[in-house]
Write a protein that holds these residues in place. Structure first.
Motif, PDB file in Angstrom:
ATOM      1  N   GLU A 192       0.850  -1.180   0.000  1.00 49.40           N
ATOM      2  CA  GLU A 192       0.000   0.000   0.000  1.00 49.40           C
ATOM      3  C   GLU A 192       0.894   1.240   0.000  1.00 49.40           C
ATOM      4  OE1 GLU A 192      -2.416  -0.248   3.489  1.00 49.40           O
ATOM      5  OE2 GLU A 192      -2.776  -2.405   3.228  1.00 49.40           O
ATOM      6  N   LYS A 193       0.265   2.406  -0.102  1.00 46.03           N
ATOM      7  CA  LYS A 193       1.027   3.637  -0.011  1.00 46.03           C
ATOM      8  C   LYS A 193       1.456   3.849   1.437  1.00 46.03           C
ATOM      9  CE  LYS A 193       0.824   8.608  -0.904  1.00 46.03           C
ATOM     10  NZ  LYS A 193      -0.017   9.739  -1.372  1.00 46.03           N
ATOM     11  N   THR A 195       3.520   6.451   3.872  1.00 43.02           N
ATOM     12  CA  THR A 195       4.174   7.751   4.012  1.00 43.02           C
ATOM     13  C   THR A 195       4.851   7.850   5.369  1.00 43.02           C
ATOM     14  OG1 THR A 195       2.259   8.871   4.983  1.00 43.02           O
ATOM     15  CG2 THR A 195       2.379   8.785   2.571  1.00 43.02           C
ATOM     16  N   SER A 223      11.909   5.399   2.622  1.00 46.39           N
ATOM     17  CA  SER A 223      11.631   5.054   1.224  1.00 46.39           C
ATOM     18  C   SER A 223      12.554   3.950   0.725  1.00 46.39           C
ATOM     19  CB  SER A 223      11.777   6.307   0.351  1.00 46.39           C
ATOM     20  OG  SER A 223      11.578   5.984  -1.011  1.00 46.39           O
ATOM     21  N   GLY A 253       3.525  -2.729  -5.278  1.00 44.08           N
ATOM     22  CA  GLY A 253       3.426  -1.345  -4.816  1.00 44.08           C
ATOM     23  C   GLY A 253       4.196  -0.326  -5.621  1.00 44.08           C
ATOM     24  N   SER A 255       4.048   1.970  -8.548  1.00 45.80           N
ATOM     25  CA  SER A 255       3.131   2.554  -9.527  1.00 45.80           C
ATOM     26  C   SER A 255       3.863   2.976 -10.796  1.00 45.80           C
ATOM     27  CB  SER A 255       2.409   3.770  -8.926  1.00 45.80           C
ATOM     28  OG  SER A 255       3.344   4.729  -8.473  1.00 45.80           O
TER      29      SER A 255
END
Length: 278
Positions: A192-193, A195, A223, A253, A255
């Motif tokens: 998933e994203k 952050t 990251s 994940g 993109s």
């Protein structure tokens, strides 16, 4: 089992509640959606957390994590509850690094299991006088709600947590980042994203502090850490399945397919197709 909802307990928009309890009735096992600090101001009783019972007395303080089952038998205690929404810690005490320490302790890695002895601390002598005066001041601020009471209460809470941390960390190794909780969060949300601000809030860290300490402990930024885990997951899928590299990149994940190819070659020294052939 009764579960106390935060929205039913806290006043609208508030993240902290301080109250004195003198009820002589026993409290049945229950859970709640907030953190609770219990300070025994006088008397003696039995507190049970996670199925383990302990005798508590004047000067004892318990830190009960959210979602943790607990109850007590009151044999004449007077105690003060300090209830905190998890958001209060990250939103209101965000400038304090002391608060981060308390969640790096082993007893907060899970909401289940037995009560750790270090979830109970005892104050005596001058320390007891200091903490009693501090908590009485917090109670007064909350009940009177004079101008500036929130600012005062936030400051008092920070001091109280500092005192708790010092007690809880006595004899503990010098660690200040809860790596197991971070790794678990990343693993559960890997595709998933993710952050930095989301994971920092989930693990009760200030984002800038979290970023610095993360790189110190893991040797790379968030990251880079996440991408490395995703790349190894992609490599496993290349070995074990027949999906295209582009489909695997999306599943893991990434993109941006071109970024995936670039990072994959940097990590493994070859393209995904070459890796599969090997």
């Amino acid at each position: 089992m009764q579960i106390y909802k935060a929205d039913d307990i806290f006043e609208c928009g508030e993240g902290i509640l301080v109250k004195k309890e003198t009820d002589r009735r026993d409290k049945e096992p229950h859970k709640h959606e907030f953190i609770e600090i219990i300070f025994i101001r006088s008397g003696e009783g039995i507190e049970t957390v996670g199925g383990v019972s302990h005798t508590v007395k004047r000067g004892d303080m318990l830190f009960v994590n959210f979602g943790r089952e607990h109850s007590f038998s009151n044999t004449g205690m007077e105690f003060i509850h300090i209830l905190l929404r998890p958001e209060f810690i990250s939103d209101r005490l965000i400038s304090s690094e002391n608060i981060f320490d308390i969640f790096s302790l082993p007893q907060f890695s899970s909401i289940d299991g037995e009560l750790s002895p270090s979830e109970i601390v005892s104050f005596s002598g001058n320390e007891l006088i200091t903490v009693t005066n501090l908590i009485d001041a917090m109670l007064d601020e909350y009940e009177m709600k004079k101008k500036g009471w929130r600012t005062a209460l936030f400051g008092y809470t920070d001091v109280l947590i500092t005192m708790l941390v010092r007690k809880l960390k006595e004899g503990e190794p010098d660690t200040d980042l809860h790596t197991a909780r971070i790794e678990k969060y990343v693993d559960e949300h890997l595709f998933e994203k993710i952050t930095l601000s989301d994971i920092a809030a989930n693990c009760f860290y200030n984002p800038s502090y979290f970023s610095r300490r993360f790189k110190h402990y893991f040797g790379k930024n968030l990251s880079e850490y996440v991408n490395e885990k995703r790349l190894f997951a992609a490599a496993r899928l290349l070995r074990e399945g027949n999906e295209t590299a582009a489909a695997i990149a999306q599943k893991c994940g990434f993109s941006d397919t071109s970024q995936f190819y670039r990072l994959f070659k940097s990590e493994f020294g070859c393209t995904p197709s070459e890796y599969r052939k090997r």
